[in-house]
Write an enzyme that holds these catalytic residues in place. Structure first.
Site, PDB file in Angstrom:
ATOM      1  N   GLY A  48      66.672  67.210  34.208  1.00 41.70           N
ATOM      2  CA  GLY A  48      66.969  68.478  33.544  1.00 41.70           C
ATOM      3  C   GLY A  48      67.730  68.243  32.254  1.00 41.70           C
ATOM      4  O   GLY A  48      67.706  67.132  31.709  1.00 41.70           O
ATOM      5  N   ASP A  64      65.720  75.924  37.028  1.00 39.80           N
ATOM      6  CA  ASP A  64      66.400  76.866  36.115  1.00 39.80           C
ATOM      7  C   ASP A  64      65.592  77.163  34.844  1.00 39.80           C
ATOM      8  O   ASP A  64      65.873  78.147  34.155  1.00 39.80           O
ATOM      9  CB  ASP A  64      67.765  76.304  35.699  1.00 39.80           C
ATOM     10  CG  ASP A  64      68.672  76.022  36.884  1.00 39.80           C
ATOM     11  OD1 ASP A  64      68.378  76.515  37.987  1.00 39.80           O
ATOM     12  OD2 ASP A  64      69.667  75.300  36.706  1.00 39.80           O
ATOM     13  N   THR A 116      63.485  71.324  36.374  1.00 41.36           N
ATOM     14  CA  THR A 116      64.602  72.068  36.961  1.00 41.36           C
ATOM     15  C   THR A 116      64.075  73.450  37.311  1.00 41.36           C
ATOM     16  O   THR A 116      63.304  74.033  36.531  1.00 41.36           O
ATOM     17  CB  THR A 116      65.823  72.237  36.037  1.00 41.36           C
ATOM     18  OG1 THR A 116      66.677  73.259  36.582  1.00 41.36           O
ATOM     19  CG2 THR A 116      65.479  72.658  34.617  1.00 41.36           C
TER      20      THR A 116
HETATM   21  O1  F6P Z   1      70.102  73.257  38.417  1.00 40.80           O
HETATM   22  C1  F6P Z   1      69.475  73.641  39.583  1.00 40.80           C
HETATM   23  C2  F6P Z   1      70.426  74.338  40.499  1.00 40.80           C
HETATM   24  O2  F6P Z   1      69.744  74.637  41.684  1.00 40.80           O
HETATM   25  C3  F6P Z   1      71.095  75.576  39.921  1.00 40.80           C
HETATM   26  O3  F6P Z   1      70.245  76.690  39.920  1.00 40.80           O
HETATM   27  C4  F6P Z   1      72.291  75.684  40.838  1.00 40.80           C
HETATM   28  O4  F6P Z   1      73.376  76.363  40.205  1.00 40.80           O
HETATM   29  C5  F6P Z   1      72.666  74.256  41.079  1.00 40.80           C
HETATM   30  O5  F6P Z   1      71.506  73.491  40.854  1.00 40.80           O
HETATM   31  C6  F6P Z   1      73.166  74.000  42.460  1.00 40.80           C
HETATM   32  O6  F6P Z   1      73.541  72.689  42.528  1.00 40.80           O
HETATM   33  P1  F6P Z   1      74.159  72.039  43.836  1.00 40.80           P
HETATM   34  O7  F6P Z   1      73.044  71.849  44.792  1.00 40.80           O
HETATM   35  O8  F6P Z   1      74.683  70.751  43.357  1.00 40.80           O
HETATM   36  O9  F6P Z   1      75.163  72.980  44.370  1.00 40.80           O
END
Ligand code: F6P
Length: 346
Positions: free
Chosen positions: A103, A128, A126
């Protein structure tokens, strides 16, 4: 036969394995074998590898997660020893270059590797969809599909029970998933981090729906949303975290609505969370990942390293890593404007 390296960096998403498979297949076409580094750059610094071949990748196209494991560790940032080890390990494998599936922050790490003499081509992934320099990232379509299904399901129960259902989607600081799934799922109100939420306006929309005989409302809110007059993102910081894990803004919205008009609404909050990151990729993500994989191998072997493969204006393209690193892509204002035809925003 010389080889190329590949790794998956940062959080996982559906479609990573499809990209790995495509790289292996294309590398084979071009007489290269493929070395997979486990857990992103951490695996490069520690020289943890797996030999990839058609035999161990042919059936991973539709599998979620990454067979290589994922980690956001960046050896080039603050650990000189790890950075030197990463470069030494890369050289010891006599690789033509490295394909980094990641990402936005991973593209920054990829650029640091390139600057240390490792030829790199990036593949954007990603859920996102916030990577600069590409219209779309691997994983986004699947996450939108998952979130849309969740909204569809919540809508029928909201309708049966006259509820105000709040659905919190992922997406960190941008509302790509909230907007896309909100439109696709027919949400009545769509709230994104791009515009601070006006709770009173949300309450007015819910009331006016009731006045028009619509007792239920489905509200989609992106996890990074903030409220007008506040500068706070809701979430939790776990010990050792370098950044805040977002989650909880849906609950805060429910509390604020309840505070405005106590007891008026049957409020329910659903945080769909990591469900959006898991599972099998959609056909769109499989095709995108496959095409990115082919183009990444070609770019690396044809001397176009230092770039990220991308889709721009519907076509495969290369974007220099220098134009990607350190940047983020917010939801297109035109798309945000279109949302208003279908849902209230604020
Ligand atoms: O970047 C992808 C993502 O899923 C975001 O949408 C979310 O805020 C984050 O990663 C969550 O990350 P983690 O699994 O480290 O809590």
């Amino acid at each position: 036969m010389s080889s190329i390296g590949i790794m998956t960096v940062g959080g996982d998403c559906p479609g990573l394995n499809a990209a790995i498979r495509a790289v292996v297949f294309r590398a084979g076409d071009r007489d290269r074998s493929v070395v997979g580094f486990l857990d992103g750059f951490e695996g490069l610094a520690q020289d943890r590898t797996v030999a990839l071949s058609k035999a161990n990748t042919w059936d991973i196209l539709g599998r979620g997660g990454s067979i290589l494991g994922c980690s956001g560790e960046n050896p080039f940032r603050d650990d000189r020893e790890a950075a030197d080890a990463a470069v030494d390990n890369f050289n010891s494998h006599r690789l033509d270059g490295l394909i980094v599936i990641g990402g936005n922050s991973s593209m920054g790490t990829a650029l640091m590797a390139e600057e240390r003499g490792i030829p790199v081509v990036g593949i954007p992934k990603t859920i996102d969809n916030d990577v600069e320099g590409t219209d779309i990232t691997i994983g986004f379509d699947t996450a939108v599909q998952t979130a849309t299904e969740a909204i569809d399901r919540l809508r029928t129960t909201a309708e049966s029970h006259d509820r105000v259902m709040i659905v919190e989607t992922m997406g960190r600081d941008f509302g790509w998933i909230a907007v896309a799934a909100g439109i696709a799922g027919g949400a009545d109100i769509i709230l994104t981090p791009e515009e601070p939420v006006d709770v009173e306006a949300v309450a007015r929309t819910v009331k006016s729906r009731q006045d028009n005989g619509l007792e239920f409302t489905v509200i989609v809110i992106g996890e990074g949303a903030t409220f007008r007059g506040e500068d706070v993102q809701y979430g939790s910081q776990r010990p050792g975290d370098r950044y805040m894990h977002l989650s909880g803004v849906g609950r805060v919205l429910a509390d604020k609505l309840e505070e405005l008009d106590p007891g008026r609404w049957k409020l329910t909050v659903s945080v769909i969370g990591h469900l959006q990151r898991g599972g099998s990729p959609t056909s769109t993500d499989r095709i995108l990942a496959s095409r990115f994989g082919v183009r990444a191998v070609d770019a690396l072997l044809d001397g176009s390293h230092g770039n990220m493969v991308a889709i721009r204006d519907g076509k495969l393209a290369l974007t220099p890593l220098t134009e990607v690193a350190g940047k983020l892509k917010a939801v297109d204002p035109e798309l945000l404007a279109d949302v208003r035809t279908f849902a209230a925003t604020s």
